[in-house]
Design a protein around this motif. Structure first.
Motif, PDB file in Angstrom:
ATOM      1  N   ASP A 191     -11.575 -33.901 133.961  1.00 29.60           N
ATOM      2  CA  ASP A 191     -11.230 -35.136 133.407  1.00 29.60           C
ATOM      3  C   ASP A 191     -12.418 -35.307 132.520  1.00 29.60           C
ATOM      4  OD1 ASP A 191      -9.134 -35.898 134.914  1.00 29.60           O
ATOM      5  OD2 ASP A 191     -10.119 -37.196 136.438  1.00 29.60           O
ATOM      6  N   ALA A 192     -13.574 -35.005 132.689  1.00 32.72           N
ATOM      7  CA  ALA A 192     -14.871 -35.170 131.618  1.00 32.72           C
ATOM      8  C   ALA A 192     -14.554 -34.362 130.609  1.00 32.72           C
ATOM      9  CB  ALA A 192     -15.932 -34.773 132.693  1.00 32.72           C
ATOM     10  N   ILE A 193     -13.709 -33.101 130.581  1.00 28.08           N
ATOM     11  CA  ILE A 193     -13.449 -32.441 129.551  1.00 28.08           C
ATOM     12  C   ILE A 193     -12.507 -33.148 128.768  1.00 28.08           C
ATOM     13  CG2 ILE A 193     -12.555 -30.299 128.488  1.00 28.08           C
ATOM     14  CD1 ILE A 193     -13.845 -28.804 131.115  1.00 28.08           C
ATOM     15  N   ARG A 194     -11.465 -33.668 129.347  1.00 35.08           N
ATOM     16  CA  ARG A 194     -10.456 -34.358 128.388  1.00 35.08           C
ATOM     17  C   ARG A 194     -11.237 -35.664 128.150  1.00 35.08           C
ATOM     18  NH1 ARG A 194      -7.490 -33.833 133.729  1.00 35.08           N
ATOM     19  NH2 ARG A 194      -5.923 -32.268 133.812  1.00 35.08           N
ATOM     20  N   ASN A 195     -11.987 -36.203 128.677  1.00 34.73           N
ATOM     21  CA  ASN A 195     -12.598 -37.560 127.855  1.00 34.73           C
ATOM     22  C   ASN A 195     -13.643 -37.277 127.027  1.00 34.73           C
ATOM     23  OD1 ASN A 195     -10.766 -39.260 129.590  1.00 34.73           O
ATOM     24  ND2 ASN A 195     -12.085 -39.159 131.374  1.00 34.73           N
ATOM     25  N   GLN A 196     -13.909 -35.947 126.960  1.00 35.79           N
ATOM     26  CA  GLN A 196     -15.160 -35.609 125.978  1.00 35.79           C
ATOM     27  C   GLN A 196     -16.441 -36.196 126.378  1.00 35.79           C
ATOM     28  OE1 GLN A 196     -13.537 -35.705 121.931  1.00 35.79           O
ATOM     29  NE2 GLN A 196     -12.603 -33.898 122.151  1.00 35.79           N
ATOM     30  N   SER A 197     -16.703 -35.964 127.550  1.00 36.05           N
ATOM     31  CA  SER A 197     -17.852 -36.741 128.322  1.00 36.05           C
ATOM     32  C   SER A 197     -18.679 -35.755 129.075  1.00 36.05           C
ATOM     33  CB  SER A 197     -17.540 -37.786 129.238  1.00 36.05           C
ATOM     34  OG  SER A 197     -18.608 -38.600 129.842  1.00 36.05           O
ATOM     35  N   ILE A 198     -20.099 -35.834 128.930  1.00 38.84           N
ATOM     36  CA  ILE A 198     -20.958 -35.171 129.694  1.00 38.84           C
ATOM     37  C   ILE A 198     -21.793 -35.938 130.552  1.00 38.84           C
ATOM     38  CG2 ILE A 198     -23.401 -33.875 129.245  1.00 38.84           C
ATOM     39  CD1 ILE A 198     -22.392 -33.604 126.457  1.00 38.84           C
ATOM     40  N   GLU A 199     -21.392 -35.546 131.881  1.00 35.06           N
ATOM     41  CA  GLU A 199     -21.943 -36.511 133.186  1.00 35.06           C
ATOM     42  C   GLU A 199     -22.703 -35.486 133.908  1.00 35.06           C
ATOM     43  OE1 GLU A 199     -18.256 -38.046 134.726  1.00 35.06           O
ATOM     44  OE2 GLU A 199     -17.523 -38.764 132.776  1.00 35.06           O
ATOM     45  N   ALA A 200     -23.884 -36.027 134.487  1.00 33.45           N
ATOM     46  CA  ALA A 200     -24.494 -35.069 135.316  1.00 33.45           C
ATOM     47  C   ALA A 200     -23.847 -34.931 136.647  1.00 33.45           C
ATOM     48  CB  ALA A 200     -25.876 -35.679 135.761  1.00 33.45           C
ATOM     49  N   VAL A 201     -23.930 -34.063 137.517  1.00 36.04           N
ATOM     50  CA  VAL A 201     -23.400 -33.961 138.935  1.00 36.04           C
ATOM     51  C   VAL A 201     -24.256 -34.797 139.720  1.00 36.04           C
ATOM     52  CG1 VAL A 201     -23.068 -32.103 140.789  1.00 36.04           C
ATOM     53  CG2 VAL A 201     -22.393 -31.633 138.695  1.00 36.04           C
ATOM     54  N   GLY A 202     -23.589 -35.688 140.651  1.00 34.41           N
ATOM     55  CA  GLY A 202     -24.315 -36.565 141.116  1.00 34.41           C
ATOM     56  C   GLY A 202     -25.232 -37.358 140.693  1.00 34.41           C
ATOM     57  N   MET A 203     -26.631 -37.619 141.132  1.00 31.28           N
ATOM     58  CA  MET A 203     -27.451 -38.399 140.492  1.00 31.28           C
ATOM     59  C   MET A 203     -28.308 -37.828 139.180  1.00 31.28           C
ATOM     60  SD  MET A 203     -27.552 -41.276 142.319  1.00 31.28           S
ATOM     61  CE  MET A 203     -29.033 -41.980 142.065  1.00 31.28           C
ATOM     62  N   PRO A 204     -28.013 -38.165 138.033  1.00 27.96           N
ATOM     63  CA  PRO A 204     -28.700 -37.528 136.965  1.00 27.96           C
ATOM     64  C   PRO A 204     -30.057 -37.562 137.053  1.00 27.96           C
ATOM     65  CG  PRO A 204     -27.789 -39.946 136.355  1.00 27.96           C
ATOM     66  CD  PRO A 204     -27.144 -39.656 137.688  1.00 27.96           C
ATOM     67  N   GLU A 205     -31.060 -38.596 137.692  1.00 33.90           N
ATOM     68  CA  GLU A 205     -32.454 -38.387 137.633  1.00 33.90           C
ATOM     69  C   GLU A 205     -32.630 -37.120 138.611  1.00 33.90           C
ATOM     70  OE1 GLU A 205     -31.061 -42.495 137.077  1.00 33.90           O
ATOM     71  OE2 GLU A 205     -30.504 -40.976 138.512  1.00 33.90           O
ATOM     72  N   GLU A 206     -31.937 -36.871 139.619  1.00 34.78           N
ATOM     73  CA  GLU A 206     -32.249 -35.687 140.546  1.00 34.78           C
ATOM     74  C   GLU A 206     -31.977 -34.459 139.700  1.00 34.78           C
ATOM     75  OE1 GLU A 206     -30.095 -35.909 144.055  1.00 34.78           O
ATOM     76  OE2 GLU A 206     -30.855 -37.987 144.625  1.00 34.78           O
ATOM     77  N   ARG A 207     -31.232 -34.324 138.818  1.00 31.66           N
ATOM     78  CA  ARG A 207     -30.730 -33.140 138.208  1.00 31.66           C
ATOM     79  C   ARG A 207     -31.713 -32.917 137.233  1.00 31.66           C
ATOM     80  NH1 ARG A 207     -27.483 -33.520 141.705  1.00 31.66           N
ATOM     81  NH2 ARG A 207     -29.062 -32.462 142.526  1.00 31.66           N
ATOM     82  N   PHE A 208     -32.202 -34.079 136.407  1.00 29.90           N
ATOM     83  CA  PHE A 208     -33.256 -33.866 135.396  1.00 29.90           C
ATOM     84  C   PHE A 208     -34.577 -33.668 136.208  1.00 29.90           C
ATOM     85  CE2 PHE A 208     -30.375 -36.515 132.673  1.00 29.90           C
ATOM     86  CZ  PHE A 208     -29.641 -35.404 132.326  1.00 29.90           C
ATOM     87  N   GLU A 209     -34.971 -33.918 136.986  1.00 29.53           N
ATOM     88  CA  GLU A 209     -36.122 -33.884 137.759  1.00 29.53           C
ATOM     89  C   GLU A 209     -36.386 -32.267 138.400  1.00 29.53           C
ATOM     90  OE1 GLU A 209     -36.511 -36.945 140.667  1.00 29.53           O
ATOM     91  OE2 GLU A 209     -37.276 -38.276 139.178  1.00 29.53           O
ATOM     92  N   GLU A 210     -35.042 -31.710 138.923  1.00 28.30           N
ATOM     93  CA  GLU A 210     -35.038 -30.463 139.156  1.00 28.30           C
ATOM     94  C   GLU A 210     -35.494 -29.599 138.098  1.00 28.30           C
ATOM     95  OE1 GLU A 210     -31.736 -30.875 142.507  1.00 28.30           O
ATOM     96  OE2 GLU A 210     -31.126 -29.998 140.703  1.00 28.30           O
ATOM     97  N   ASP A 211     -34.728 -29.460 137.039  1.00 29.86           N
ATOM     98  CA  ASP A 211     -35.142 -28.930 135.799  1.00 29.86           C
ATOM     99  C   ASP A 211     -34.995 -29.970 134.377  1.00 29.86           C
ATOM    100  OD1 ASP A 211     -35.595 -27.024 133.804  1.00 29.86           O
ATOM    101  OD2 ASP A 211     -33.964 -25.519 134.343  1.00 29.86           O
ATOM    102  N   PRO A 212     -36.153 -30.183 133.968  1.00 24.24           N
ATOM    103  CA  PRO A 212     -35.934 -31.264 132.698  1.00 24.24           C
ATOM    104  C   PRO A 212     -35.194 -30.574 131.564  1.00 24.24           C
ATOM    105  CG  PRO A 212     -38.221 -31.275 133.708  1.00 24.24           C
ATOM    106  CD  PRO A 212     -37.423 -30.307 134.387  1.00 24.24           C
ATOM    107  N   LEU A 213     -35.278 -29.138 131.651  1.00 19.80           N
ATOM    108  CA  LEU A 213     -34.652 -28.647 130.569  1.00 19.80           C
ATOM    109  C   LEU A 213     -33.226 -28.893 130.100  1.00 19.80           C
ATOM    110  CD1 LEU A 213     -35.262 -26.427 128.050  1.00 19.80           C
ATOM    111  CD2 LEU A 213     -34.174 -24.785 129.502  1.00 19.80           C
TER     112      LEU A 213
END
Length: 400
Positions: free
Chosen positions: A136-158
């Motif tokens: 659905d995100a691909i159809r909507n052309q949307s970049i969304e983090a899996v789960g909590m974005p803060e957690e994903r970015f804290e794991e690897d800020p790159l």
């Protein structure tokens, strides 16, 4: 959407794993690109089996990262990265997980991935496993983090730079909560090595929607943690076209901002000597081009042919009205009397023989450079006797 033919050899790899009692799926970028109608390149496979089991199933296996569950399987002369399903915990260094646990559930493996568009698995029959609605995100052309974005970015800020890179490459928008997390956590980029950041930055400028990428670097605050670029108005001074590689990016900004130097970029971004050489060539060629208002013989002679596309892109990026110069450069190159110095009919040994009464010194290379320039620019013919006569007519260099 195209058919599944592109995955046929990969499906054969999966079939062999299944016949051995395991399960496996195509995952990551290959699935994302297939679903979005883009060309599929590298195909990665996730499996329930351990690296040791994969080594037993296949003859040609390269153990590239067994400790993280990854091996390369060679099949039909194609390399496939095959990785065991895993979960990860703790990211003390903001890059590598402190603990990796192999699991046997594809859903657990997909949960550790960065964005929903990359958290889709495809079976051998083409069926999707899509727990985070990535399709659905691909159809909507949307970049969304899996789960909590803060957690994903804290794991690897790159991953924050990767979000912007995907926006640039795919022309997708970053979903609101994910973008808010980018704004909030952009400072974490300071924990990432400049070499890793450089790779993503280069890809952002290369993307078809690079202007969106550059704008996002500014609005999210990520720009504030990029050497040199943080001090420039990159969102106001956007190239007129994509830039392919650091040598083009540097040449563009150095041409726009005289107060910065290519040397500064090299040092602060820890770039290679090859990049330095290419950048210097591009800058010299562009300076000469702006001065002479044309593609002349000496410019083309001094610019490596592999840099013709770069020079053309740089010119387009700096001047929107600039024509594609690639063809003009190639045509001019073919018309040159010589392609390199060794093709000169008159060499340094000939010069020394002609002026044998003079001691060796810097004058030799100076004269050979003059001869080379005159031949390339058509002032004298590349003929031994003609050059010899020309040298005689000139006042020989004074004795030192």
């Amino acid at each position: 959407m195209s058919n599944l033919e592109v995955f046929k050899p990969a499906f054969e790899v999966i079939q062999k794993i299944e016949e051995a009692g395991g399960e496996a799926y195509i995952v990551g970028g290959a699935v994302r690109d297939y679903l979005s109608g883009r060309p599929v390149n590298d195909i990665d496979i996730a499996t329930s089996e351990t690296p040791e089991q994969i080594q037993e199933i296949f003859e040609k296996v390269i153990p590239v990262g067994i400790e993280h569950g990854t091996v390369i399987v060679r099949h039909r002369s194609i390399s496939y990265e095959v990785t065991t399903y895993r979960v990860e915990e703790g990211y003390e260094d903001y890059r590598h997980p402190d603990e990796v646990t192999f699991v046997r559930d594809i859903n657990l493996d997909l949960a550790r991935r960065d964005f929903t568009i990359n958290a889709i698995a495809m079976s051998r029959s083409g069926k999707l496993i899509d727990p985070y609605n990535g399709h659905d995100a691909i159809r909507n052309q949307s970049i969304e983090a899996v789960g909590m974005p803060e957690e994903r970015f804290e794991e690897d800020p790159l991953r924050m730079m990767r979000a912007v890179r995907f926006a640039s490459q795919l022309s997708f928008q970053i979903e609101k909560k994910t973008e808010e997390a980018l704004n909030q956590l952009s400072h974490l980029l300071e924990h990432i090595s400049v070499e890793r950041v450089a790779v993503e930055t280069e890809k952002i400028f290369r993307g078809p929607d690079y202007a969106l990428g550059v704008e996002l670097l500014h609005t999210t605050g990520l720009k504030n943690h990029l050497p040199i670029l943080k001090d420039l108005d990159i969102h106001k001074n956007v190239p007129e076209s994509s830039l392919y590689g650091w040598h083009e990016i540097i040449a563009y900004y150095v041409s726009q901002y005289p107060q910065i130097s290519a040397e500064d970029f090299m040092k602060l971004w820890k770039l290679s000597k090859d990049t330095k050489k290419k950048t210097e060539q591009l800058l010299l060629a562009y300076k000469r081009y702006k001065k002479d208002k044309k593609v002349n013989a000496w410019l083309v002679y001094q610019l490596d042919e592999e840099l013709f596309p770069s020079f053309s892109r740089l010119s387009s990026a700096l001047d929107s009205e600039e024509e594609d110069l690639n063809e003009a450069l190639t045509r001019r190159k073919q018309q040159l009397p010589i392609q390199e110095k060794k093709e000169l009919s008159f060499q340094a040994s000939d010069l020394l023989q002609l002026l044998s009464d003079l001691p060796k010194g810097p004058w030799i290379s100076e004269w050979m450079s003059k001869i080379e320039h005159h031949v390339v620019t058509g002032k004298i013919e590349n003929d031994y006797e003609i050059i010899k006569e020309w040298v005689r007519e000139w006042n020989p260099p004074a004795r030192n």
